[in-house]
Write a protein that holds these residues in place. Sequence first.
Motif, short mmCIF file in Angstrom:
data_model
loop_
_atom_site.label_atom_id
_atom_site.label_comp_id
_atom_site.label_asym_id
_atom_site.label_seq_id
_atom_site.Cartn_x
_atom_site.Cartn_y
_atom_site.Cartn_z
N ASP A 119 24.44 -36.37 -26.99
CA ASP A 119 23.80 -36.51 -28.30
C ASP A 119 23.94 -35.23 -29.11
O ASP A 119 24.14 -35.27 -30.33
N GLU A 120 23.85 -34.09 -28.44
CA GLU A 120 24.00 -32.81 -29.11
C GLU A 120 25.45 -32.57 -29.54
O GLU A 120 25.71 -32.06 -30.62
N LEU A 121 26.41 -32.97 -28.72
CA LEU A 121 27.83 -32.79 -29.05
C LEU A 121 28.26 -33.66 -30.23
O LEU A 121 29.17 -33.30 -30.97
N GLN A 122 27.64 -34.82 -30.36
CA GLN A 122 28.01 -35.80 -31.38
C GLN A 122 29.50 -36.12 -31.30
O GLN A 122 29.96 -36.58 -30.27
N GLU A 123 30.28 -35.85 -32.33
CA GLU A 123 31.70 -36.18 -32.35
C GLU A 123 32.57 -35.04 -31.82
O GLU A 123 33.79 -35.20 -31.71
N ASN A 124 31.99 -33.91 -31.49
CA ASN A 124 32.75 -32.77 -31.00
C ASN A 124 33.20 -33.03 -29.57
O ASN A 124 32.53 -33.69 -28.79
N GLU A 125 34.37 -32.47 -29.20
CA GLU A 125 34.93 -32.68 -27.88
C GLU A 125 34.58 -31.58 -26.89
O GLU A 125 34.79 -31.73 -25.69
N ALA A 126 34.07 -30.45 -27.39
CA ALA A 126 33.78 -29.34 -26.49
C ALA A 126 32.63 -28.50 -27.05
O ALA A 126 32.35 -28.52 -28.24
N ALA A 127 31.98 -27.78 -26.14
CA ALA A 127 30.90 -26.88 -26.52
C ALA A 127 30.78 -25.79 -25.47
O ALA A 127 31.25 -25.94 -24.33
N VAL A 128 30.16 -24.70 -25.86
CA VAL A 128 29.88 -23.60 -24.94
C VAL A 128 28.38 -23.43 -24.89
O VAL A 128 27.69 -23.47 -25.92
N CYS A 129 27.87 -23.23 -23.68
CA CYS A 129 26.45 -22.97 -23.49
C CYS A 129 26.35 -21.86 -22.44
O CYS A 129 26.46 -22.12 -21.24
N GLY A 130 26.19 -20.63 -22.91
CA GLY A 130 26.16 -19.50 -21.98
C GLY A 130 27.48 -19.41 -21.23
O GLY A 130 28.55 -19.31 -21.83
N ASP A 131 27.42 -19.48 -19.91
CA ASP A 131 28.62 -19.41 -19.07
C ASP A 131 29.29 -20.78 -18.87
O ASP A 131 30.30 -20.87 -18.18
N TYR A 132 28.71 -21.82 -19.44
CA TYR A 132 29.21 -23.18 -19.21
C TYR A 132 30.08 -23.66 -20.36
O TYR A 132 29.73 -23.49 -21.53
N LEU A 133 31.21 -24.26 -20.01
CA LEU A 133 32.07 -24.91 -20.98
C LEU A 133 31.94 -26.42 -20.77
O LEU A 133 32.18 -26.92 -19.67
N ILE A 134 31.56 -27.12 -21.79
CA ILE A 134 31.34 -28.57 -21.72
C ILE A 134 32.45 -29.25 -22.50
O ILE A 134 32.76 -28.85 -23.62
N SER A 135 33.05 -30.28 -21.91
CA SER A 135 34.04 -31.06 -22.65
C SER A 135 33.69 -32.54 -22.54
O SER A 135 33.18 -33.01 -21.54
N TRP A 136 33.96 -33.23 -23.62
CA TRP A 136 33.71 -34.67 -23.70
C TRP A 136 34.81 -35.26 -24.55
O TRP A 136 34.65 -35.53 -25.73
N LYS A 137 35.97 -35.42 -23.92
CA LYS A 137 37.17 -35.84 -24.64
C LYS A 137 37.45 -37.32 -24.41
O LYS A 137 37.16 -37.86 -23.35
N SER A 138 38.06 -37.92 -25.39
CA SER A 138 38.45 -39.33 -25.30
C SER A 138 39.68 -39.47 -24.41
O SER A 138 40.55 -38.60 -24.40
N GLN A 139 39.73 -40.55 -23.67
CA GLN A 139 40.88 -40.88 -22.85
C GLN A 139 41.25 -42.32 -23.11
O GLN A 139 40.39 -43.15 -23.40
#
Length: 92
Positions: free
Chosen positions: A39-59
């Motif tokens: 919900d926080e990422l919305q349409e974005n495919e990636a985000a950084v949170c401190g030492d964490y890299l989050i990805s949510w990409k379409s396949q």
Amino acid sequence: NQIEIGLSYSEKIKRRLELKELIDTMEKEVNQIDQEIKDELQENEAAVCGDYLISWKSQTRNSVDTTRLKKELPDIAEKYMKSSISRVFKIK
């Protein structure tokens, strides 16, 4: 075939059911956290949170519509049909 196993397994089965319930609870919590992050990422495919890299990409995944294939080309569907046998483990 059905056999009767010793009552000594009763405690193991009880513990298994308890663990299964705990796993289910934990999976629900993980899914809730995942949904909040999505919900926080919305349409974005990636985000950084401190030492964490989050990805949510379409396949894209391609698959065969077997229902349609069986309906429109049953001979071809039958020719390529593959059967497998498996055993399902359940405790009620």
